[in-house]
Motif scaffolding. Structure first.
Motif, mmCIF file in Angstrom:
data_model
loop_
_atom_site.group_PDB
_atom_site.id
_atom_site.type_symbol
_atom_site.label_atom_id
_atom_site.label_comp_id
_atom_site.label_asym_id
_atom_site.label_seq_id
_atom_site.Cartn_x
_atom_site.Cartn_y
_atom_site.Cartn_z
ATOM 1 N N LEU A 163 54.211 53.958 -1.505
ATOM 2 C CA LEU A 163 55.131 54.296 -0.421
ATOM 3 C C LEU A 163 54.440 53.861 0.860
ATOM 4 C CD1 LEU A 163 56.481 57.778 -1.487
ATOM 5 C CD2 LEU A 163 57.860 55.781 -0.915
ATOM 6 N N THR A 164 55.104 52.995 1.593
ATOM 7 C CA THR A 164 54.525 52.423 2.801
ATOM 8 C C THR A 164 55.422 52.702 3.989
ATOM 9 O OG1 THR A 164 53.584 50.620 1.493
ATOM 10 C CG2 THR A 164 53.745 50.258 3.867
ATOM 11 N N VAL A 165 54.825 53.129 5.081
ATOM 12 C CA VAL A 165 55.532 53.184 6.356
ATOM 13 C C VAL A 165 55.124 51.935 7.101
ATOM 14 C CG1 VAL A 165 55.914 54.419 8.510
ATOM 15 C CG2 VAL A 165 55.422 55.715 6.426
ATOM 16 N N MET A 166 56.137 51.179 7.517
ATOM 17 C CA MET A 166 55.853 49.940 8.235
ATOM 18 C C MET A 166 56.674 49.877 9.517
ATOM 19 S SD MET A 166 57.770 47.276 5.684
ATOM 20 C CE MET A 166 58.201 45.996 6.829
ATOM 21 N N GLY A 167 56.072 49.306 10.538
ATOM 22 C CA GLY A 167 56.796 49.086 11.770
ATOM 23 C C GLY A 167 57.854 48.018 11.560
ATOM 24 N N LEU A 168 58.842 47.994 12.417
ATOM 25 C CA LEU A 168 59.868 46.959 12.323
ATOM 26 C C LEU A 168 59.281 45.573 12.572
ATOM 27 C CD1 LEU A 168 62.975 48.656 13.975
ATOM 28 C CD2 LEU A 168 62.428 48.414 11.549
ATOM 29 N N ASP A 169 58.035 45.538 13.052
ATOM 30 C CA ASP A 169 57.323 44.265 13.217
ATOM 31 C C ASP A 169 56.635 43.823 11.921
ATOM 32 O OD1 ASP A 169 55.231 46.078 13.030
ATOM 33 O OD2 ASP A 169 54.422 45.658 15.028
ATOM 34 N N GLY A 170 56.698 44.665 10.873
ATOM 35 C CA GLY A 170 56.103 44.327 9.586
ATOM 36 C C GLY A 170 54.706 44.873 9.364
ATOM 37 N N ASN A 171 54.094 45.447 10.390
ATOM 38 C CA ASN A 171 52.749 45.991 10.245
ATOM 39 C C ASN A 171 52.774 47.330 9.515
ATOM 40 O OD1 ASN A 171 51.388 43.895 11.589
ATOM 41 N ND2 ASN A 171 51.922 44.779 13.578
ATOM 42 N N THR A 172 51.823 47.515 8.603
ATOM 43 C CA THR A 172 51.703 48.779 7.877
ATOM 44 C C THR A 172 51.135 49.847 8.800
ATOM 45 O OG1 THR A 172 51.419 47.676 5.749
ATOM 46 C CG2 THR A 172 50.576 49.925 5.930
ATOM 47 N N ILE A 173 51.804 50.996 8.831
ATOM 48 C CA ILE A 173 51.344 52.137 9.629
ATOM 49 C C ILE A 173 50.561 53.099 8.739
ATOM 50 C CG2 ILE A 173 52.093 54.122 11.003
ATOM 51 C CD1 ILE A 173 54.490 52.342 11.909
ATOM 52 N N GLU A 174 51.134 53.471 7.594
ATOM 53 C CA GLU A 174 50.459 54.307 6.602
ATOM 54 C C GLU A 174 50.967 53.908 5.228
ATOM 55 O OE1 GLU A 174 49.834 58.483 6.895
ATOM 56 O OE2 GLU A 174 49.903 58.490 9.077
ATOM 57 N N GLN A 175 50.130 54.138 4.221
ATOM 58 C CA GLN A 175 50.513 53.786 2.855
ATOM 59 C C GLN A 175 49.819 54.737 1.890
ATOM 60 O OE1 GLN A 175 48.952 50.113 0.870
ATOM 61 N NE2 GLN A 175 51.134 49.568 0.849
ATOM 62 N N ALA A 176 50.539 55.122 0.836
ATOM 63 C CA ALA A 176 49.954 55.964 -0.204
ATOM 64 C C ALA A 176 50.421 55.481 -1.565
ATOM 65 C CB ALA A 176 50.363 57.419 0.004
ATOM 66 N N GLU A 177 49.522 55.516 -2.524
ATOM 67 C CA GLU A 177 49.867 55.166 -3.890
ATOM 68 C C GLU A 177 50.480 56.392 -4.560
ATOM 69 O OE1 GLU A 177 47.789 53.387 -7.922
ATOM 70 O OE2 GLU A 177 46.686 53.353 -6.033
ATOM 71 N N ILE A 178 51.637 56.213 -5.211
ATOM 72 C CA ILE A 178 52.300 57.391 -5.784
ATOM 73 C C ILE A 178 51.596 57.917 -7.020
ATOM 74 C CG2 ILE A 178 54.551 56.786 -4.832
ATOM 75 C CD1 ILE A 178 55.387 56.216 -7.783
#
Length: 181
Positions: A163-178
């Motif tokens: 599960l990844t949170v990404m900015g509308l610019d495509g940059n990853t903000i936070e990510q976690a493996e489920i």
């Protein structure tokens, strides 16, 4: 699948999110509430056009799972051709249960009954989050329209493992493996 929260009737933000849905080949759109209305505590966003937002989302109705936000109402349901008034839903992400809600009734400080390893997906705060806390994955895609906490407009993506949170610019903000837990 793509997670979109707190659109608040902003057509340009929705269009950017839909572009990401196409780029990432997302089959499903998970809407975490506050879809059409800006709400009385929020400014009217640039590009505010609730009827057109409803029309654009209706083009994807068969792909949408939505929950009600605190700014969503029965009048909004009249414009939308997909159910949006449930306070919560449950789904599976991989082999793990995900509780889907807006965040004004259930949130990271008032959790529903969840087992260790479950995923809690919510919006409402407009602050992105993808991290394990006390054995549960807390996931908030932030807001595509009215981000808070100094974050950029953002959305969420599930690729089958992360599960990844990404900015509308495509940059990853936070990510976690489920499957991390």
């Amino acid at each position: 699948m793509l997670f979109i929260s707190d659109i608040h009737g902003c057509l340009p933000a929705l269009e950017r999110a839909l572009e990401w849905a196409d780029k990432l080949n997302c089959r499903h759109l998970i809407l975490l509430g506050d879809i059409l209305n800006h709400g009385p505590r929020n400014p009217v966003p640039d590009g505010y056009n609730p009827p057109r937002v409803a029309e654009r989302l209706n083009e994807h109705a068969e792909r949408i799972l939505a929950v009600r936000g605190n700014c969503d109402s029965e009048v909004d349901q009249m414009l939308c051709q997909f159910p949006l008034l449930a306070d919560y839903s449950n789904m599976l992400l991989g082999k793990q249960r995900a509780f889907i809600t807006h965040g004004h009734l259930w949130n990271d400080t008032k959790l529903p009954p969840l087992a260790r390893g479950d995923i809690f997906c919510f919006g409402h705060t407009h602050i992105p989050m993808a991290r394990w806390q006390e054995g549960r994955l807390m996931f908030n895609p932030g807001s595509v329209t009215l981000p808070k906490g100094g974050y950029a407009p953002s959305l969420g993506h599930f690729d089958g493992t992360h599960l990844t949170v990404m900015g509308l610019d495509g940059n990853t903000i936070e990510q976690a493996e489920i499957n991390e837990y």
